[in-house]
Design a protein around this motif. Structure first.
Motif, PDB file in Angstrom:
ATOM      1  N   ALA A  29       0.784  -1.333   0.046  1.00 22.25           N
ATOM      2  CA  ALA A  29       0.009  -0.073  -0.100  1.00 22.25           C
ATOM      3  C   ALA A  29       0.638   1.534   0.115  1.00 22.25           C
ATOM      4  O   ALA A  29       0.481   2.100  -0.645  1.00 22.25           O
ATOM      5  N   LEU A  30       2.008   1.416   0.585  1.00 18.98           N
ATOM      6  CA  LEU A  30       2.940   2.373   0.811  1.00 18.98           C
ATOM      7  C   LEU A  30       4.119   2.502  -0.206  1.00 18.98           C
ATOM      8  O   LEU A  30       4.715   3.381  -0.012  1.00 18.98           O
ATOM      9  N   SER A  31       3.956   1.745  -1.063  1.00 20.99           N
ATOM     10  CA  SER A  31       5.006   1.322  -1.938  1.00 20.99           C
ATOM     11  C   SER A  31       4.823   2.554  -3.094  1.00 20.99           C
ATOM     12  O   SER A  31       3.747   3.284  -3.043  1.00 20.99           O
ATOM     13  N   PRO A  32       5.573   3.151  -3.662  1.00 20.95           N
ATOM     14  CA  PRO A  32       5.772   4.125  -4.826  1.00 20.95           C
ATOM     15  C   PRO A  32       4.575   3.992  -5.848  1.00 20.95           C
ATOM     16  O   PRO A  32       4.077   4.943  -6.222  1.00 20.95           O
ATOM     17  N   LYS A  33       4.115   2.632  -6.095  1.00 21.60           N
ATOM     18  CA  LYS A  33       3.006   2.484  -7.046  1.00 21.60           C
ATOM     19  C   LYS A  33       2.094   2.022  -6.028  1.00 21.60           C
ATOM     20  O   LYS A  33       0.844   1.488  -6.716  1.00 21.60           O
ATOM     21  N   GLY A  34       1.821   2.081  -4.714  1.00 22.64           N
ATOM     22  CA  GLY A  34       0.688   1.690  -4.123  1.00 22.64           C
ATOM     23  C   GLY A  34      -0.642   2.336  -4.133  1.00 22.64           C
ATOM     24  O   GLY A  34      -0.369   3.598  -4.775  1.00 22.64           O
ATOM     25  N   ASN A  35      -1.635   1.725  -4.014  1.00 26.99           N
ATOM     26  CA  ASN A  35      -2.991   2.063  -4.395  1.00 26.99           C
ATOM     27  C   ASN A  35      -3.749   1.773  -3.391  1.00 26.99           C
ATOM     28  O   ASN A  35      -4.810   0.762  -3.340  1.00 26.99           O
ATOM     29  N   PRO A  36      -3.740   2.301  -2.030  1.00 27.57           N
ATOM     30  CA  PRO A  36      -4.253   1.803  -0.659  1.00 27.57           C
ATOM     31  C   PRO A  36      -5.916   2.256  -1.008  1.00 27.57           C
ATOM     32  O   PRO A  36      -6.449   3.096  -1.384  1.00 27.57           O
ATOM     33  N   THR A  37      -6.521   1.390  -0.086  1.00 26.03           N
ATOM     34  CA  THR A  37      -8.000   1.784  -0.104  1.00 26.03           C
ATOM     35  C   THR A  37      -8.189   2.839   1.136  1.00 26.03           C
ATOM     36  O   THR A  37      -7.253   2.865   1.766  1.00 26.03           O
ATOM     37  N   THR A  54      -7.723   1.328   4.273  1.00 30.68           N
ATOM     38  CA  THR A  54      -6.403   0.979   4.913  1.00 30.68           C
ATOM     39  C   THR A  54      -5.630   2.174   5.147  1.00 30.68           C
ATOM     40  O   THR A  54      -5.092   2.218   6.509  1.00 30.68           O
ATOM     41  N   MET A  55      -5.834   3.321   4.383  1.00 27.62           N
ATOM     42  CA  MET A  55      -5.184   4.574   4.682  1.00 27.62           C
ATOM     43  C   MET A  55      -5.630   4.997   6.137  1.00 27.62           C
ATOM     44  O   MET A  55      -4.978   5.463   6.700  1.00 27.62           O
ATOM     45  N   THR A  56      -6.863   5.149   6.255  1.00 31.82           N
ATOM     46  CA  THR A  56      -7.426   5.570   7.732  1.00 31.82           C
ATOM     47  C   THR A  56      -7.042   4.584   8.739  1.00 31.82           C
ATOM     48  O   THR A  56      -6.657   5.242   9.801  1.00 31.82           O
ATOM     49  N   ALA A  57      -7.168   3.596   8.690  1.00 28.53           N
ATOM     50  CA  ALA A  57      -6.599   2.588   9.690  1.00 28.53           C
ATOM     51  C   ALA A  57      -5.029   2.642  10.014  1.00 28.53           C
ATOM     52  O   ALA A  57      -4.657   2.745  11.114  1.00 28.53           O
ATOM     53  N   VAL A  58      -4.073   2.911   8.848  1.00 29.87           N
ATOM     54  CA  VAL A  58      -2.806   3.056   8.921  1.00 29.87           C
ATOM     55  C   VAL A  58      -2.505   4.580   9.715  1.00 29.87           C
ATOM     56  O   VAL A  58      -1.946   4.775  10.616  1.00 29.87           O
ATOM     57  N   ILE A  59      -3.219   5.717   9.252  1.00 29.93           N
ATOM     58  CA  ILE A  59      -2.973   7.153   9.968  1.00 29.93           C
ATOM     59  C   ILE A  59      -3.444   6.854  11.325  1.00 29.93           C
ATOM     60  O   ILE A  59      -2.846   7.309  12.197  1.00 29.93           O
ATOM     61  N   LYS A  60      -4.427   6.376  11.639  1.00 32.71           N
ATOM     62  CA  LYS A  60      -5.189   6.126  12.810  1.00 32.71           C
ATOM     63  C   LYS A  60      -3.986   5.378  13.795  1.00 32.71           C
ATOM     64  O   LYS A  60      -3.592   5.825  14.933  1.00 32.71           O
ATOM     65  N   ALA A  61      -3.487   4.445  13.156  1.00 32.19           N
ATOM     66  CA  ALA A  61      -2.153   3.651  13.811  1.00 32.19           C
ATOM     67  C   ALA A  61      -1.109   4.386  14.349  1.00 32.19           C
ATOM     68  O   ALA A  61      -0.395   3.950  15.225  1.00 32.19           O
ATOM     69  N   THR A  62      -0.961   5.431  13.483  1.00 37.02           N
ATOM     70  CA  THR A  62       0.366   6.400  13.853  1.00 37.02           C
ATOM     71  C   THR A  62      -0.134   7.256  14.716  1.00 37.02           C
ATOM     72  O   THR A  62       0.728   8.032  15.433  1.00 37.02           O
TER      73      THR A  62
END
Length: 101
Positions: A70-78, A81-89
């Motif tokens: 998801a966080l790779s240069p060509k990533g295309n996260p949902t 996923t973005m919301t969960a990851v940002i919240k996890a930080t």
């Protein structure tokens, strides 16, 4: 480039409060050319500073492999996923749209 990435991650580790401003700036530039990949890189830096891919993936309840993809240069996260990851930080997605006062 690796040294630059390491320096940014170290700054974010040393000053965790900087993560919100760093992501907010990248979010503000999403519509510019290269903005999407720049935002993913900024989020990757924050993730690395917050304990690394495995730790944040666990807090976000996504697999480590999915997070790397998801966080790779060509990533295309949902958005989920973005919301969960940002919240996890420790950042709330809506805080990215608010400017510091």
């Amino acid at each position: 480039m690796k040294r630059h990435d390491d320096a940014v991650i170290e700054m974010l580790r040393d000053d965790p409060d900087m993560a919100l401003d760093y992501l907010r700036t990248a979010f503000d530039e999403l519509d510019e050319e290269g903005g999407e990949s720049a935002f993913l890189l900024a989020l990757r830096h924050v993730v690395e500073a917050q304990g690394g891919m495995a730790a944040v993936a666990e807090r976000a309840k996504v697999s480590r492999e999915s997070l790397y993809r998801a966080l790779s240069p060509k990533g295309n996260p949902t958005l989920r996923t973005m919301t969960a990851v940002i919240k996890a930080t420790g950042i709330h997605f809506h805080d990215l749209t608010r400017h510091a006062s």
